[in-house]
Design an enzyme around this catalytic site. Structure first.
Site, PDB file in Angstrom:
ATOM      1  N   ASP B  12       0.165   2.870   1.096  1.00  0.00           N
ATOM      2  CA  ASP B  12      -0.044   4.256   0.692  1.00  0.00           C
ATOM      3  C   ASP B  12      -1.508   4.381   0.291  1.00  0.00           C
ATOM      4  OD1 ASP B  12       2.601   4.787   1.074  1.00  0.00           O
ATOM      5  OD2 ASP B  12       3.130   4.912  -1.048  1.00  0.00           O
ATOM      6  N   ASP B 131      12.901  11.246   6.674  1.00  0.00           N
ATOM      7  CA  ASP B 131      13.359  10.935   5.319  1.00  0.00           C
ATOM      8  C   ASP B 131      14.779  11.476   5.204  1.00  0.00           C
ATOM      9  OD1 ASP B 131      10.833   9.987   4.842  1.00  0.00           O
ATOM     10  OD2 ASP B 131      10.172  11.709   3.669  1.00  0.00           O
TER      11      ASP B 131
END
Lengths: 213, 255
Positions: B12, B131
């Site tokens: 990330d 997701d």
């Protein structure tokens, strides 16, 4: 010495350029070019390609570089990568476009009916990831790369050469030609520029190759 | 089967640094992207995924510099995701050196971007990130969530994955939304349902806390690749240890 990487508008050539520059050190100047004269003047030529093969052929035609690519393939150390390698053959099941036809044979799709592994589990297409490379015939570009080493693949079509020109085979699930070679040409289906150490070794061997088998 | 199952560390990135948080809060600095990428390459990572979690659009270009720097030094496939809204964003990331671009929220709000990007750059360059989380008590039906898992869409996850395959996605990055950051393992029934439904590769993500979770993702979730972040960033395990565990479980890996 000058190595030209042919840029005919297909795909991301960042890694091809950076990896060639890294292994060339001060032995060769590596240039990314869409200019026929630069390709004609180069000592060695790298011919990449990404995406659909008919699109690549169309872009190559529009680029006006076909004559230079053919000339290079006829006389200079020449490295075809992925769809650039597929374009060496006569045609592809991906579309009706005629390819360069430097090698006899076609580019075929992994047949859905055969995509099952030894345990009966379905194999995904595209064939994506690191697979083993088996040496079928010794070649200077494979020097220092062990039999069974893994390279990174991403493709749904593979070449089916008519002549005995396979130097490296992989298996998914059946054996197919992963690299072919004849005289001054070496054409590889997977991505040496994305295959870490063994891939860089192959590119380094190309930098030092005199174009003979 | 000779094709290796892949292990993909996920980084990330925000403001040019790698960070890791739990459920998108409490971000901790995990280091310099190039150094981390090199380290994972040396450990045998099969690919790397960068997720740009920069909230404001002002700093969007920072990810391009990160990708350029990494792609000049690390020669394994790089996927970049986060904030991709249009085909031009895909082009910018590919030009910076990404091999694949992952499209998440935009795939839901404007699926034509997936189709257009796949036809421009080839399916091999387009990953659709999904997701999903269970919407029933027995974990047998899953729906798509967007905006970092906060917004329900009502879309069935399996149907959505099939649709994205039709639109030209070359790969699915599936995050078990209810597991992300929890370290209790992938949502295996979800992973298996999607992986068995589509013919393109599926990367399992979300919830990895130990090496057995990675093994389970492949053997029980039928994933083609497994993605993890925190177990690698904070030095709990190396990628090599993860691969050794997978090999010990009979999974084909590149070692």
């Amino acid at each position: 010495m000058k190595i030209a990487i042919v840029d005919y508008g297909m795909g991301n050539l960042h890694s091809v350029v950076k990896s060639m520059q890294l292994v060339a050190e001060d032995h060769a100047e590596v240039v990314l070019t869409a200019d026929a004269a630069t390709i004609d003047a180069a000592d060695k030529v790298v011919f990449p390609g990404q995406g659909a093969m008919p699109d690549c052929m169309a872009h190559l035609q529009e680029s006006g570089l076909i004559a230079s690519v053919r000339q290079a393939a006829a006389e200079k150390p020449f490295l075809g990568i992925c769809v650039g390698a597929q374009l060496m053959f006569e045609r592809s099941a991906e579309g009706p476009t005629e390819a360069l036809g430097i090698f006899r044979g076609e580019v075929v799709r992994f047949p859905a009916a055969q995509m099952v592994d030894a345990h009966g589990q379905r194999l995904k297409v595209p064939h994506m990831g690191w697979n083993e490379m088996f040496i079928r015939r010794e070649h200077p570009l494979w020097q220092g790369i062990p039999d069974g080493e893994r390279f990174y693949f991403v493709h749904s079509y593979h070449f089916a050469p008519q002549d005995d020109i396979a130097v490296i085979e992989s298996a998914y699930p059946y054996r197919f030609a992963a690299a072919v070679a004849q005289d001054n040409i070496f054409a590889i289906q997977c991505h040496p520029e994305k295959s870490s150490t063994p891939g860089l070794q192959l590119l380094k061997n190309f930098v030092h190759w005199n174009g003979q088998c | 089967m000779p094709l290796a199952k892949r292990i993909i560390p996920c980084l990330d990135v925000t403001a040019g640094r790698v960070v890791k948080g739990v459920n998108f809060v409490g971000l901790r600095d995990a280091g310099d992207p190039v150094e981390i990428a090199k380290k994972y390459n040396d450990q045998g990572a099969d690919e790397l995924t960068f997720l740009d979690i920069t909230a404001s659009s002002d700093n969007r270009d920072l990810i391009l510099h990160v990708i350029e720097a990494v792609a000049s030094q690390v020669f394994i496939p790089l996927t970049v995701g986060g904030g991709v809204r249009e085909v031009a964003d895909v082009r910018r990331l590919l030009n910076a050196g990404a091999d694949k671009v992952s499209i998440n929220t935009t795939a839901v709000t404007n699926p034509d971007v997936v189709r257009d990007a796949a036809s421009h750059f080839g399916s091999q360059a387009i990953v659709v990130a999904i997701d999903a989380k269970a919407v029933n008590a027995d974990n047998s039906r899953w729906e798509i969530f967007t905006h970092g898992g906060r917004r329900a869409t009502g879309l069935d996850a399996v149907e959505w994955a099939l649709k994205m395959q039709d639109y030209g996605a070359g790969e699915i990055l599936l995050t078990s939304m209810d597991r992300d950051g929890t370290k209790i393992g992938f949502n295996l029934p979800l992973t298996r349902a999607i992986s068995d439904a589509v013919s393109i590769p599926v990367i399992a993500s979300g919830g990895v806390g130990n090496l057995q979770h990675l093994v389970d993702g492949v053997t029980q979730g039928h994933a083609d690749a497994v993605l993890a972040a925190s177990i690698f960033h904070f030095g709990e395990y190396t990628v090599r240890e993860a691969k050794e565990a997978m090999r010990a479980a009979g999974i084909e890996v590149r070692l």
